[in-house]
Design an enzyme around this catalytic site. Structure first.
Site, PDB file in Angstrom:
ATOM      1  N   ASP A 100       0.794  -1.235   0.000  1.00 19.14           N
ATOM      2  CA  ASP A 100       0.000   0.000   0.000  1.00 19.14           C
ATOM      3  C   ASP A 100       0.825   1.283   0.000  1.00 19.14           C
ATOM      4  OD1 ASP A 100       1.120  -0.030   2.492  1.00 19.14           O
ATOM      5  OD2 ASP A 100      -0.739  -0.322   3.594  1.00 19.14           O
ATOM      6  N   GLU A 122      -0.472  -9.103  -1.063  1.00 16.30           N
ATOM      7  CA  GLU A 122      -1.101  -8.551   0.158  1.00 16.30           C
ATOM      8  C   GLU A 122      -2.286  -7.653  -0.243  1.00 16.30           C
ATOM      9  OE1 GLU A 122       0.400  -5.576   3.170  1.00 16.30           O
ATOM     10  OE2 GLU A 122       1.254  -7.381   4.031  1.00 16.30           O
ATOM     11  N   GLU A 136      -2.289   5.034   2.791  1.00 18.32           N
ATOM     12  CA  GLU A 136      -2.185   3.620   2.413  1.00 18.32           C
ATOM     13  C   GLU A 136      -3.525   3.001   2.027  1.00 18.32           C
ATOM     14  OE1 GLU A 136      -0.727   4.934   5.130  1.00 18.32           O
ATOM     15  OE2 GLU A 136       1.394   4.769   4.640  1.00 18.32           O
ATOM     16  N   HIS A 209       5.348   5.485  13.293  1.00 18.54           N
ATOM     17  CA  HIS A 209       5.748   6.267  12.113  1.00 18.54           C
ATOM     18  C   HIS A 209       4.596   6.757  11.242  1.00 18.54           C
ATOM     19  CE1 HIS A 209       4.959   2.462  10.086  1.00 18.54           C
ATOM     20  NE2 HIS A 209       4.871   3.141   8.965  1.00 18.54           N
ATOM     21  N   ARG A 211       1.849   8.473   9.054  1.00 17.49           N
ATOM     22  CA  ARG A 211       1.597   9.870   8.702  1.00 17.49           C
ATOM     23  C   ARG A 211       0.402  10.455   9.450  1.00 17.49           C
ATOM     24  NH1 ARG A 211       4.111  11.931   3.700  1.00 17.49           N
ATOM     25  NH2 ARG A 211       5.399  10.150   3.256  1.00 17.49           N
ATOM     26  N   HIS A 242      12.083   5.539  13.614  1.00 16.67           N
ATOM     27  CA  HIS A 242      11.990   5.766  12.163  1.00 16.67           C
ATOM     28  C   HIS A 242      12.860   6.960  11.785  1.00 16.67           C
ATOM     29  CE1 HIS A 242      10.119   6.671   8.265  1.00 16.67           C
ATOM     30  NE2 HIS A 242       9.538   5.480   8.303  1.00 16.67           N
TER      31      HIS A 242
END
Ligand code: UD1
Ligand code: UDP
Length: 371
Positions: A100, A122, A136, A209, A211, A242
């Site tokens: 994604d 996936e 995603e 991490h 967004r 990250h």
């Protein structure tokens, strides 16, 4: 002996988690002798390049698109512009993308622009919430519209695809190749400085991490600092951070505590082995939800939604959101209520038996006349 009928496969990825789950498929394709073209958009530089070296993966094309300040439009646009001439030159029979990310979307679009068949590994994970996970959810849905082969990890993800009108004969339930990856990483006899630092205490592992969580990071980190205080006699917290500078800045400010160790991202061999020695994981990661289910380690998911409800259903995962009070409350419960903790460790991994890459390559080679 190589079989001349085997089709030319192009793998496109750009980030750490895609590589981790695509590597077992690449290895299986290599074993069978398919001609391969491996393309890295370079969206992740440091976090991916060490892995490529460690696993000795030869990249045919590296677009090197990473730029510290680029937004989503730039990442997707530069990936598309970089990928298009490569696809035109290589003319693969099938393009494979995973998951994604921006690379998934760009790879899917370029396959479509060049009328090349597309396999989505996936496939079918959904929250049906456009902005969670962001971007995603939409990346995955858009690639789902374009794909000619959907490799869905579970029955539930197959059902999502069927509900959206995808044809039954192009959806294949194959488990998740995250589980296959353990055969390349887990070690019986393992030592690491993180385990020495932990000493006689139990370890809590953190990653964060997403967004959509960037504006919530203060809450998350304040919650983690409270946990470190409350359980300072019994637990230590390790946080492989990250490389996103926006996250680093907040973490350095809010997580200064003798029982919290912030370290650079671990390479995946070390990450998987350290993970195996942890008592509890707090994360907003997608892939870690699958891996922890296989290792039997409880995960508190610091998000409001998950596209992996199978793990919640099975009992390994619990969604706790991003509010400080709830993160602390749910962690306290697991660290003080042995029965509640054990209930989460007893569940069964819903992501298959580590044969996903073999199944994917069987299906591709069975269908090669159509390519
Ligand atoms: C990306 C994916 C996300 C995935 C995550 C895995 C998209 C839109 N998002 O998000 O789905 O969960 O990867 O980690 O594709 N950086 C470095 N070096 C690296 C990697 C990142 O310095 O090796 C820094 C850069 O400043 C970069 C920032 O991290 O700008 C963010 O990276 P980016 O790839 O844009 O987003 P992720 O949050 O990593
Ligand atoms: N991972 C790693 N080193 C780390 C943290 C995570 O190798 O320091 C691995 C982890 O095992 C999993 C993947 O990276 O396979 C998850 O990546 P991330 O959480 O960045 O992305 P997501 O899965 O949320 O897309």
């Amino acid at each position: 002996m190589s079989d001349n009928n085997l089709k030319k496969l192009m793998f496109i990825f750009g980030t750490r988690p895609e590589f981790i789950k695509v590597f077992p498929v690449i290895q299986e394709a290599k074993r069978r002798g398919n001609p391969l073209v491996i393309v890295n958009t370079g969206q992740h530089k440091e976090m991916l390049n060490d892995l490529l070296d460690y696993f000795k993966v030869e990249i045919d094309y590296d677009l090197k698109i990473m730029d510290h300040n680029s937004g989503l439009a730039n990442i997707v646009a530069s990936s598309i512009i970089g990928l298009d001439p490569i696809v035109k030159q290589e003319k693969p029979d099938l393009i494979l993308v995973h998951g994604d990310t921006a690379a998934t979307l760009a790879g899917g679009l370029v396959a479509y622009f060049n009328q090349i068949q597309l396999a989505h590994i996936e496939a079918g994970l959904r929250t049906y919430n456009k902005y969670s996970p962001f971007p995603e959810e939409m990346n995955r849905q858009m690639v789902g519209v374009l794909a000619d082969f959907h490799f869905a990890p579970t029955e539930l993800t197959r059902q999502n695809l069927l509900k959206e009108g995808k044809k039954e004969e192009i959806i294949f339930v194959v488990g998740n190749s995250a589980i296959d990856m353990f055969q390349y990483t887990l070690k019986d006899d393992y030592s690491h400085e993180v385990l020495s630092w932990q000493a006689d205490k139990e370890m809590i592992l953190i990653t964060a991490h997403r967004r959509e969580n960037l504006s919530e990071m203060e809450e998350i980190f304040e919650g983690i600092a409270e946990i470190a205080d409350e359980f300072s006699e019994t637990h230590k917290i390790i946080y492989p951070i990250h490389l996103n500078p926006a996250i680093r800045e907040k973490a350095q400010k809010l997580l200064s505590h003798p029982n919290i160790k912030i370290i650079e991202p671990l390479d995946t061999v070390n990450f998987h082995n350290v993970m195996q020695h942890t008592k509890l994981i707090l994360t907003d990661s997608g892939g870690i939800q699958e891996e922890a289910a296989q290792l039997g380690i409880p995960v508190l998911v610091m998000r409001d939604t998950t596209e992996r409800p199978e793990g919640v259903e099975a009992g390994t995962l619990k969604l706790v959101g991003t509010k400080k009070e709830n993160i602390v409350k749910e962690t306290r419960k697991l660290l003080t209520d042995q029965k509640a903790y054990e209930r989460m460790t007893e569940s069964k991994n819903p992501y298959g038996d580590g044969t996903t890459s073999v199944q994917i390559m069987n299906i591709i080679n069975e269908h090669q006349k159509k390519l």
